[in-house]
Design a protein around this motif. Structure first.
Motif, PDB file in Angstrom:
ATOM      1  N   LEU A  68      40.173  94.432  36.663  1.00 18.25           N
ATOM      2  CA  LEU A  68      40.609  95.413  37.641  1.00 18.25           C
ATOM      3  C   LEU A  68      40.032  95.081  39.030  1.00 18.25           C
ATOM      4  CD1 LEU A  68      39.890  98.869  35.817  1.00 18.25           C
ATOM      5  CD2 LEU A  68      42.165  97.768  36.086  1.00 18.25           C
ATOM      6  N   PRO A  69      40.757  94.945  40.049  1.00 21.81           N
ATOM      7  CA  PRO A  69      40.325  94.836  41.326  1.00 21.81           C
ATOM      8  C   PRO A  69      39.022  95.490  41.427  1.00 21.81           C
ATOM      9  CG  PRO A  69      42.809  94.980  41.389  1.00 21.81           C
ATOM     10  CD  PRO A  69      42.132  95.488  39.965  1.00 21.81           C
ATOM     11  N   GLY A  70      37.899  94.878  42.105  1.00 20.09           N
ATOM     12  CA  GLY A  70      36.663  95.522  42.532  1.00 20.09           C
ATOM     13  C   GLY A  70      35.696  95.503  41.527  1.00 20.09           C
ATOM     14  N   SER A  71      35.977  94.967  40.199  1.00 23.04           N
ATOM     15  CA  SER A  71      35.118  95.044  39.205  1.00 23.04           C
ATOM     16  C   SER A  71      33.819  94.249  39.269  1.00 23.04           C
ATOM     17  CB  SER A  71      35.739  94.643  37.961  1.00 23.04           C
ATOM     18  OG  SER A  71      36.665  95.421  37.514  1.00 23.04           O
ATOM     19  N   VAL A  72      34.069  93.183  40.364  1.00 21.46           N
ATOM     20  CA  VAL A  72      33.163  92.283  40.875  1.00 21.46           C
ATOM     21  C   VAL A  72      32.049  92.878  41.595  1.00 21.46           C
ATOM     22  CG1 VAL A  72      34.177  91.500  42.960  1.00 21.46           C
ATOM     23  CG2 VAL A  72      32.510  90.152  41.864  1.00 21.46           C
ATOM     24  N   ILE A  73      32.502  94.052  42.259  1.00 17.26           N
ATOM     25  CA  ILE A  73      31.386  94.862  43.114  1.00 17.26           C
ATOM     26  C   ILE A  73      30.680  95.831  42.040  1.00 17.26           C
ATOM     27  CG2 ILE A  73      31.411  96.886  44.963  1.00 17.26           C
ATOM     28  CD1 ILE A  73      34.330  96.121  45.828  1.00 17.26           C
ATOM     29  N   LYS A  74      31.102  96.130  41.215  1.00 16.93           N
ATOM     30  CA  LYS A  74      30.547  96.942  40.201  1.00 16.93           C
ATOM     31  C   LYS A  74      28.989  96.241  39.609  1.00 16.93           C
ATOM     32  CE  LYS A  74      33.842 100.275  39.136  1.00 16.93           C
ATOM     33  NZ  LYS A  74      34.795 100.917  37.792  1.00 16.93           N
ATOM     34  N   VAL A  75      29.458  94.847  39.349  1.00 22.90           N
ATOM     35  CA  VAL A  75      28.680  93.976  38.721  1.00 22.90           C
ATOM     36  C   VAL A  75      27.517  93.769  39.703  1.00 22.90           C
ATOM     37  CG1 VAL A  75      28.233  91.618  37.846  1.00 22.90           C
ATOM     38  CG2 VAL A  75      30.470  92.845  37.100  1.00 22.90           C
ATOM     39  N   CYS A  76      28.028  93.208  41.019  1.00 22.97           N
ATOM     40  CA  CYS A  76      27.140  92.952  42.211  1.00 22.97           C
ATOM     41  C   CYS A  76      25.860  94.141  42.190  1.00 22.97           C
ATOM     42  CB  CYS A  76      27.933  92.851  43.391  1.00 22.97           C
ATOM     43  SG  CYS A  76      26.869  92.752  44.955  1.00 22.97           S
TER      44      CYS A  76
ATOM     45  N   GLY B  31      22.116  93.595  43.610  1.00 25.43           N
ATOM     46  CA  GLY B  31      21.866  93.587  45.061  1.00 25.43           C
ATOM     47  C   GLY B  31      23.082  94.150  45.848  1.00 25.43           C
ATOM     48  N   ARG B  32      23.137  93.861  47.057  1.00 19.29           N
ATOM     49  CA  ARG B  32      24.098  94.378  48.049  1.00 19.29           C
ATOM     50  C   ARG B  32      25.027  93.297  48.373  1.00 19.29           C
ATOM     51  NH1 ARG B  32      20.479  97.531  52.188  1.00 19.29           N
ATOM     52  NH2 ARG B  32      19.130  96.023  51.499  1.00 19.29           N
ATOM     53  N   ILE B  33      26.108  93.223  48.619  1.00 18.99           N
ATOM     54  CA  ILE B  33      27.214  92.262  49.040  1.00 18.99           C
ATOM     55  C   ILE B  33      26.760  91.676  50.445  1.00 18.99           C
ATOM     56  CG2 ILE B  33      29.360  91.689  49.746  1.00 18.99           C
ATOM     57  CD1 ILE B  33      30.406  94.055  47.892  1.00 18.99           C
ATOM     58  N   GLN B  34      26.657  90.547  50.463  1.00 21.54           N
ATOM     59  CA  GLN B  34      26.486  89.766  51.818  1.00 21.54           C
ATOM     60  C   GLN B  34      27.812  89.533  52.592  1.00 21.54           C
ATOM     61  OE1 GLN B  34      23.945  86.302  51.795  1.00 21.54           O
ATOM     62  NE2 GLN B  34      24.473  85.878  53.636  1.00 21.54           N
TER      63      GLN B  34
ATOM     64  N   THR C 199      30.520  88.311  55.072  1.00 25.34           N
ATOM     65  CA  THR C 199      30.831  87.069  55.785  1.00 25.34           C
ATOM     66  C   THR C 199      32.178  87.205  56.554  1.00 25.34           C
ATOM     67  OG1 THR C 199      32.140  85.914  54.078  1.00 25.34           O
ATOM     68  CG2 THR C 199      29.453  85.938  53.846  1.00 25.34           C
ATOM     69  N   LEU C 200      32.333  85.982  57.173  1.00 26.00           N
ATOM     70  CA  LEU C 200      33.635  86.000  58.101  1.00 26.00           C
ATOM     71  C   LEU C 200      34.926  86.314  57.087  1.00 26.00           C
ATOM     72  CD1 LEU C 200      35.632  83.156  57.593  1.00 26.00           C
ATOM     73  CD2 LEU C 200      33.229  82.401  58.684  1.00 26.00           C
ATOM     74  N   TYR C 201      34.704  86.149  55.630  1.00 25.20           N
ATOM     75  CA  TYR C 201      35.690  86.448  54.941  1.00 25.20           C
ATOM     76  C   TYR C 201      35.478  88.064  54.081  1.00 25.20           C
ATOM     77  CZ  TYR C 201      36.172  81.380  54.656  1.00 25.20           C
ATOM     78  OH  TYR C 201      36.205  79.994  55.050  1.00 25.20           O
ATOM     79  N   GLY C 202      34.743  88.759  54.823  1.00 26.90           N
ATOM     80  CA  GLY C 202      34.687  90.265  54.556  1.00 26.90           C
ATOM     81  C   GLY C 202      33.637  90.381  53.252  1.00 26.90           C
ATOM     82  N   LYS C 203      33.789  91.622  52.793  1.00 24.27           N
ATOM     83  CA  LYS C 203      32.624  92.025  51.680  1.00 24.27           C
ATOM     84  C   LYS C 203      33.325  91.175  50.455  1.00 24.27           C
ATOM     85  CE  LYS C 203      31.040  96.216  53.436  1.00 24.27           C
ATOM     86  NZ  LYS C 203      30.700  97.590  53.256  1.00 24.27           N
ATOM     87  N   VAL C 204      34.524  91.221  50.214  1.00 25.49           N
ATOM     88  CA  VAL C 204      35.227  90.765  48.878  1.00 25.49           C
ATOM     89  C   VAL C 204      36.284  89.753  49.219  1.00 25.49           C
ATOM     90  CG1 VAL C 204      36.419  91.080  46.726  1.00 25.49           C
ATOM     91  CG2 VAL C 204      34.737  92.458  47.406  1.00 25.49           C
ATOM     92  N   PHE C 205      36.466  88.665  48.762  1.00 23.44           N
ATOM     93  CA  PHE C 205      37.522  87.697  49.299  1.00 23.44           C
ATOM     94  C   PHE C 205      38.499  87.256  47.881  1.00 23.44           C
ATOM     95  CE2 PHE C 205      33.629  85.246  48.245  1.00 23.44           C
ATOM     96  CZ  PHE C 205      34.198  84.112  47.387  1.00 23.44           C
ATOM     97  N   GLU C 206      39.618  87.039  47.933  1.00 27.45           N
ATOM     98  CA  GLU C 206      40.437  86.587  46.843  1.00 27.45           C
ATOM     99  C   GLU C 206      40.738  85.027  46.974  1.00 27.45           C
ATOM    100  OE1 GLU C 206      43.512  89.851  45.986  1.00 27.45           O
ATOM    101  OE2 GLU C 206      43.887  89.072  47.908  1.00 27.45           O
ATOM    102  N   LEU C 207      40.853  84.378  45.761  1.00 26.72           N
ATOM    103  CA  LEU C 207      41.237  83.107  45.356  1.00 26.72           C
ATOM    104  C   LEU C 207      42.510  83.347  44.728  1.00 26.72           C
ATOM    105  CD1 LEU C 207      37.903  81.324  44.346  1.00 26.72           C
ATOM    106  CD2 LEU C 207      38.715  81.755  46.554  1.00 26.72           C
ATOM    107  N   LEU C 208      43.688  83.209  45.619  1.00 27.64           N
ATOM    108  CA  LEU C 208      45.012  83.542  45.341  1.00 27.64           C
ATOM    109  C   LEU C 208      45.990  82.493  46.249  1.00 27.64           C
ATOM    110  CD1 LEU C 208      46.899  85.287  43.448  1.00 27.64           C
ATOM    111  CD2 LEU C 208      46.881  86.703  45.208  1.00 27.64           C
ATOM    112  N   VAL C 209      46.886  81.849  45.589  1.00 19.75           N
ATOM    113  CA  VAL C 209      47.780  81.239  46.691  1.00 19.75           C
ATOM    114  C   VAL C 209      48.739  82.097  47.326  1.00 19.75           C
ATOM    115  CG1 VAL C 209      49.880  79.458  46.480  1.00 19.75           C
ATOM    116  CG2 VAL C 209      48.007  79.139  44.688  1.00 19.75           C
ATOM    117  N   LYS C 210      48.579  81.957  48.557  1.00 13.08           N
ATOM    118  CA  LYS C 210      49.454  82.921  49.507  1.00 13.08           C
ATOM    119  C   LYS C 210      50.117  81.854  50.419  1.00 13.08           C
ATOM    120  CE  LYS C 210      45.616  85.968  49.795  1.00 13.08           C
ATOM    121  NZ  LYS C 210      44.498  86.811  50.755  1.00 13.08           N
ATOM    122  N   ASP C 211      51.206  82.665  50.982  1.00 16.10           N
ATOM    123  CA  ASP C 211      51.845  82.147  52.226  1.00 16.10           C
ATOM    124  C   ASP C 211      51.244  81.975  53.251  1.00 16.10           C
ATOM    125  OD1 ASP C 211      54.215  81.915  50.427  1.00 16.10           O
ATOM    126  OD2 ASP C 211      54.826  83.948  50.754  1.00 16.10           O
TER     127      ASP C 211
END
Length: 288
Positions: free
Chosen positions: A46-54, A58-61, A63-75
């Motif tokens: 489920l989207p956001g599950s990585v946040i629960k693990v984090c 600790g807290r999310i660091q 960056t310029l990519y925001g708090k959570v980033f996606e690795l997904l082919v995009k246009d």
């Protein structure tokens, strides 16, 4: 100081146990401290599950990519990470003065029609120890001559102008390796004394060869529900190129970074309760 070897496999823990039991949470952090990497299985897709693990360590660091980033082919992708191109072995955000310490990547979807895209991990510490012992002159050059890491995209989204100059290998008070900086895809022009140019490139090419031909390289297909966590100051990561043999095939990861000092704090607290030995250093420019 020597490190244990993971013997060609990833240490693993289970998501449910990590979320419920302090001792398993300690084991996860112990694996990160000992091996620099650990797989977490059975994470909800489920989207956001990585946040629960984090939040367990600790807290999310951000960056310029925001708090959570996606690795997904995009246009019209803003970064090569959002294409199907392969990514060479590297560390993330080395143009920051304080690059992230821990990286978490969670696989949400990986269709059977997707060909390639295997994840790559390499513990660079034993390779650098070999370099230090067998090629001391080149090793010394890489601890002394600063490389340039940069992200300069004034018309990007977001626009950036990051520049950092630092040697590839950082040593501590006792000449021990405490951090590594390796990211060929974010390197800028070398700005050093002319006398250092040739020795630098000789040492650089040697280390690149040792990394790219290492038998220690781990290659695997991260499955939906699996999350890989690793130390971004010790472990090189990358991926093979990929494509879909059928229209619409998807490879989708979510990722985030964690400040290594916060995760170290949590590890110390848990290690005092569940551990029997003091922690080893964890490549955050310091020793215990």
């Amino acid at each position: 100081m020597t490190r244990s070897d993971q013997e060609g496999h990833l240490p693993e823990v289970d998501y449910g146990e990590v979320m419920d039991y302090g001792e398993v949470l300690w084991r996860w952090l112990w694996n990160l401290n000992e091996y620099g990497m650990c797989l977490v299985n059975n994470v909800p897709t489920l989207p956001g599950s990585v946040i629960k693990v984090c939040k367990r360590i600790g807290r999310i660091q951000e960056t310029l990519y925001g708090k959570v980033f996606e690795l997904l082919v995009k246009d019209n992708p803003a970064t090569i990470a959002n294409t199907g191109e392969g990514l060479p072995l590297h560390m993330d955000l080395l143009y920051y003065k304080s690059p992230p310490g821990l990286s978490l990547l969670h696989c949400l979807r990986y269709d059977d029609s997707v060909i390639g895209g295997e994840s790559l991990l390499l513990d660079c510490y034993p390779i650098l120890e070999d370099l230090k012992n067998n090629y001391p002159e080149q090793f010394h050059t890489l601890t002394r001559v600063p490389a340039t890491f940069q992200s300069i995209h004034h018309t990007g989204v977001p626009p950036t102008h990051f520049i950092r100059r630092v040697p590839h290998v950082v040593l501590g008070h006792h000449e021990e390796i405490v951090a590594v900086n390796w990211c060929p895809i974010a390197e800028g022009a070398l700005q050093v004394s002319p006398v250092d140019v040739e020795p630098y490139y000789q040492a650089y090419l040697l280390l690149a060869k040792l990394f790219n031909t290492s038998e220690r390289l781990l290659k695997f297909r991260l499955l939906p529900g699996q999350l890989i966590s690793f130390n971004n100051r010790r472990i090189l990561h990358g991926r093979n190129s990929f494509h879909s043999k059928e229209r619409g095939g998807v490879r989708h990861f979510e990722g985030l970074f964690i400040n290594v000092d916060e995760s170290n704090s949590q590890f110390h607290l848990l290690n005092n309760k569940f551990g029997s030995e003091p922690p080893k250093y964890v490549f955050n420019h310091s020793v215990f």
